[in-house]
Scaffold this motif. Structure first.
Motif, PDB file in Angstrom:
ATOM      1  N   ASP A  33      52.969  -5.152  32.844  1.00 38.17           N
ATOM      2  CA  ASP A  33      52.743  -4.957  34.375  1.00 38.17           C
ATOM      3  C   ASP A  33      53.255  -3.483  34.746  1.00 38.17           C
ATOM      4  O   ASP A  33      54.043  -3.319  35.668  1.00 38.17           O
ATOM      5  N   LYS A  34      52.828  -2.487  33.903  1.00 39.43           N
ATOM      6  CA  LYS A  34      52.939  -0.973  34.229  1.00 39.43           C
ATOM      7  C   LYS A  34      51.777  -0.178  34.099  1.00 39.43           C
ATOM      8  O   LYS A  34      50.661  -0.528  33.460  1.00 39.43           O
ATOM      9  N   SER A  35      52.044   0.790  34.816  1.00 37.65           N
ATOM     10  CA  SER A  35      50.936   1.920  34.734  1.00 37.65           C
ATOM     11  C   SER A  35      51.473   2.979  33.664  1.00 37.65           C
ATOM     12  O   SER A  35      52.416   3.498  33.720  1.00 37.65           O
ATOM     13  N   ILE A  36      50.594   3.300  32.748  1.00 37.55           N
ATOM     14  CA  ILE A  36      50.944   4.219  31.648  1.00 37.55           C
ATOM     15  C   ILE A  36      50.143   5.728  31.856  1.00 37.55           C
ATOM     16  O   ILE A  36      49.124   5.406  32.038  1.00 37.55           O
ATOM     17  N   GLN A  37      50.928   6.688  31.824  1.00 37.23           N
ATOM     18  CA  GLN A  37      50.277   7.977  31.479  1.00 37.23           C
ATOM     19  C   GLN A  37      50.645   8.707  30.202  1.00 37.23           C
ATOM     20  O   GLN A  37      51.710   8.397  29.846  1.00 37.23           O
ATOM     21  N   LEU A  38      49.768   9.308  30.004  1.00 33.96           N
ATOM     22  CA  LEU A  38      49.860  10.199  28.733  1.00 33.96           C
ATOM     23  C   LEU A  38      51.030  11.111  28.819  1.00 33.96           C
ATOM     24  O   LEU A  38      51.962  11.091  27.914  1.00 33.96           O
ATOM     25  N   SER A  39      51.162  11.464  29.817  1.00 32.26           N
ATOM     26  CA  SER A  39      52.685  12.511  29.961  1.00 32.26           C
ATOM     27  C   SER A  39      53.745  12.055  29.988  1.00 32.26           C
ATOM     28  O   SER A  39      54.822  12.478  29.768  1.00 32.26           O
ATOM     29  N   ASP A  40      53.733  10.526  30.029  1.00 29.77           N
ATOM     30  CA  ASP A  40      55.147   9.711  29.835  1.00 29.77           C
ATOM     31  C   ASP A  40      55.572   9.955  28.400  1.00 29.77           C
ATOM     32  O   ASP A  40      56.748   9.794  28.083  1.00 29.77           O
ATOM     33  N   TYR A  41      54.533  10.307  27.567  1.00 26.06           N
ATOM     34  CA  TYR A  41      54.955  10.486  26.098  1.00 26.06           C
ATOM     35  C   TYR A  41      55.175  11.939  25.642  1.00 26.06           C
ATOM     36  O   TYR A  41      54.957  12.063  24.092  1.00 26.06           O
ATOM     37  N   LYS A  42      55.203  12.860  26.514  1.00 26.83           N
ATOM     38  CA  LYS A  42      55.250  14.379  26.112  1.00 26.83           C
ATOM     39  C   LYS A  42      56.645  14.405  25.117  1.00 26.83           C
ATOM     40  O   LYS A  42      57.593  13.610  25.250  1.00 26.83           O
ATOM     41  N   GLY A  43      56.358  15.178  23.953  1.00 27.51           N
ATOM     42  CA  GLY A  43      57.527  15.345  22.963  1.00 27.51           C
ATOM     43  C   GLY A  43      57.409  14.225  21.911  1.00 27.51           C
ATOM     44  O   GLY A  43      58.079  14.181  20.847  1.00 27.51           O
ATOM     45  N   LYS A  44      56.201  13.283  22.042  1.00 24.21           N
ATOM     46  CA  LYS A  44      56.114  12.392  21.077  1.00 24.21           C
ATOM     47  C   LYS A  44      54.759  12.438  20.618  1.00 24.21           C
ATOM     48  O   LYS A  44      53.733  12.825  21.388  1.00 24.21           O
ATOM     49  N   TYR A  45      54.405  11.900  19.268  1.00 20.33           N
ATOM     50  CA  TYR A  45      52.881  11.788  18.765  1.00 20.33           C
ATOM     51  C   TYR A  45      52.366  10.316  19.645  1.00 20.33           C
ATOM     52  O   TYR A  45      53.191   9.478  19.809  1.00 20.33           O
ATOM     53  N   VAL A  46      51.215  10.561  20.164  1.00 22.38           N
ATOM     54  CA  VAL A  46      50.801   9.424  20.659  1.00 22.38           C
ATOM     55  C   VAL A  46      49.504   8.780  19.706  1.00 22.38           C
ATOM     56  O   VAL A  46      48.588   9.436  19.661  1.00 22.38           O
ATOM     57  N   LEU A  47      49.555   7.726  19.226  1.00 21.27           N
ATOM     58  CA  LEU A  47      48.464   7.176  18.243  1.00 21.27           C
ATOM     59  C   LEU A  47      47.766   6.087  19.419  1.00 21.27           C
ATOM     60  O   LEU A  47      48.278   4.948  19.746  1.00 21.27           O
ATOM     61  N   LEU A  48      46.536   6.354  19.678  1.00 20.39           N
ATOM     62  CA  LEU A  48      45.760   5.652  20.646  1.00 20.39           C
ATOM     63  C   LEU A  48      44.819   4.971  19.642  1.00 20.39           C
ATOM     64  O   LEU A  48      43.774   5.436  18.878  1.00 20.39           O
ATOM     65  N   TYR A  49      44.817   3.595  19.544  1.00 16.41           N
ATOM     66  CA  TYR A  49      43.689   3.106  18.827  1.00 16.41           C
ATOM     67  C   TYR A  49      42.908   2.097  19.817  1.00 16.41           C
ATOM     68  O   TYR A  49      43.340   1.244  20.427  1.00 16.41           O
ATOM     69  N   PHE A  50      41.653   2.267  19.557  1.00 12.46           N
ATOM     70  CA  PHE A  50      40.420   1.543  20.339  1.00 12.46           C
ATOM     71  C   PHE A  50      39.954   0.247  19.439  1.00 12.46           C
ATOM     72  O   PHE A  50      39.747   0.687  18.214  1.00 12.46           O
ATOM     73  N   TYR A  51      40.025  -0.765  20.004  1.00  8.88           N
ATOM     74  CA  TYR A  51      39.377  -1.775  19.121  1.00  8.88           C
ATOM     75  C   TYR A  51      38.548  -2.799  20.091  1.00  8.88           C
ATOM     76  O   TYR A  51      38.670  -2.720  21.335  1.00  8.88           O
ATOM     77  N   PRO A  52      37.544  -3.446  19.416  1.00  7.20           N
ATOM     78  CA  PRO A  52      36.792  -4.290  20.270  1.00  7.20           C
ATOM     79  C   PRO A  52      37.134  -5.400  21.214  1.00  7.20           C
ATOM     80  O   PRO A  52      36.760  -5.416  22.588  1.00  7.20           O
ATOM     81  N   LYS A  53      37.845  -6.208  20.858  1.00  9.60           N
ATOM     82  CA  LYS A  53      38.339  -7.525  21.535  1.00  9.60           C
ATOM     83  C   LYS A  53      39.630  -8.082  21.221  1.00  9.60           C
ATOM     84  O   LYS A  53      39.729  -8.331  19.992  1.00  9.60           O
ATOM     85  N   SER A  71      38.108   2.854  16.739  1.00  9.35           N
ATOM     86  CA  SER A  71      38.517   4.359  16.350  1.00  9.35           C
ATOM     87  C   SER A  71      39.975   4.666  16.616  1.00  9.35           C
ATOM     88  O   SER A  71      40.661   3.825  17.638  1.00  9.35           O
ATOM     89  N   THR A  72      40.527   5.700  16.047  1.00 11.98           N
ATOM     90  CA  THR A  72      42.136   5.762  16.461  1.00 11.98           C
ATOM     91  C   THR A  72      42.246   7.429  16.618  1.00 11.98           C
ATOM     92  O   THR A  72      41.352   8.070  15.835  1.00 11.98           O
ATOM     93  N   PHE A  73      42.953   7.583  17.457  1.00 10.85           N
ATOM     94  CA  PHE A  73      43.072   9.210  17.795  1.00 10.85           C
ATOM     95  C   PHE A  73      44.650   9.287  17.856  1.00 10.85           C
ATOM     96  O   PHE A  73      45.327   8.783  18.177  1.00 10.85           O
ATOM     97  N   LEU A  74      44.984  10.565  17.143  1.00  6.58           N
ATOM     98  CA  LEU A  74      46.582  11.050  17.152  1.00  6.58           C
ATOM     99  C   LEU A  74      46.496  12.236  18.280  1.00  6.58           C
ATOM    100  O   LEU A  74      45.764  13.159  17.991  1.00  6.58           O
ATOM    101  N   ILE A  75      47.448  12.162  19.083  1.00  4.32           N
ATOM    102  CA  ILE A  75      47.648  13.327  20.024  1.00  4.32           C
ATOM    103  C   ILE A  75      49.214  13.782  19.716  1.00  4.32           C
ATOM    104  O   ILE A  75      49.939  13.150  19.450  1.00  4.32           O
ATOM    105  N   ASP A  76      49.128  15.048  19.587  1.00  7.97           N
ATOM    106  CA  ASP A  76      50.277  15.713  19.423  1.00  7.97           C
ATOM    107  C   ASP A  76      51.535  15.687  20.312  1.00  7.97           C
ATOM    108  O   ASP A  76      51.126  15.418  21.596  1.00  7.97           O
ATOM    109  N   PRO A  77      52.543  16.080  20.174  1.00  8.76           N
ATOM    110  CA  PRO A  77      53.647  15.974  21.236  1.00  8.76           C
ATOM    111  C   PRO A  77      53.535  16.945  22.541  1.00  8.76           C
ATOM    112  O   PRO A  77      53.836  16.991  23.602  1.00  8.76           O
TER     113      PRO A  77
END
Length: 157
Positions: free
Chosen positions: A20-40, A122-128
């Motif tokens: 029950d939280k709102s997540i922002q990409l900027s919450d993870y500055k300084g870390k790699y973020v692995l964003l994986y999209f999946y159908p269901k 699909s999966t995406f890797l975002i740097d720190p």
């Protein structure tokens, strides 16, 4: 919002998440973020993919990497899926397809002989620093974990 491309900064997005939280990409500055999209949620391939991320979670934390799963399911459905599978990472709800469109993962797919709009795994890797540095499209679940961990190991060298 235009789509994001490799080697470019990812716009700071916000999405509702499990817990029950709102997540922002900027919450993870300084870390790699692995964003994986999946159908269901609760479908065989998506269960296996999520379990693979769960089972290798410690390796991801050693690589300073946060995992976030994304589908169009509601947060309520995500909560049940996360709990049932014991996922130690958050799942983001993208019912309005904002993230799906940003990362261009909505494609026409064949399902039971009919064309339907759906998420292409699909999966995406975002740097720190918030830049998109790698993407995997048309993911094959069986080999995907090895590909992702290999890429993180290369970055750690």
């Amino acid at each position: 919002m235009p789509t994001v491309s490799l080697k470019s900064k990812v716009p700071d997005f916000s999405a509702m998440s499990t817990g029950d939280k709102s997540i922002q990409l900027s919450d993870y500055k300084g870390k790699y973020v692995l964003l994986y999209f999946y159908p269901k949620d609760n479908t065989p391939g998506c269960i296996t993919e999520g379990q693979n991320f769960r089972d290798h979670y410690d390796q991801f934390t050693q690589f300073n990497t946060v995992i976030l799963g994304v589908s169009r399911d509601s947060v309520r459905v995500h909560e049940g899926f996360k709990s049932k599978q014991g996922f130690p990472f958050d799942l983001l709800s993208d019912k309005e397809e904002v993230l799906c469109n940003l990362f261009d993962v909505i494609k026409m797919k064949n399902m039971y002989g009919k064309q339907v709009r759906g998420i292409e795994r699909s999966t995406f890797l975002i740097d720190p620093e918030g830049k998109l540095i790698h993407e995997w499209r048309k993911v094959k679940v069986k080999v995907h974990m090895d590909e992702v961990l290999q890429k993180l190991a290369e970055l750690g060298e």
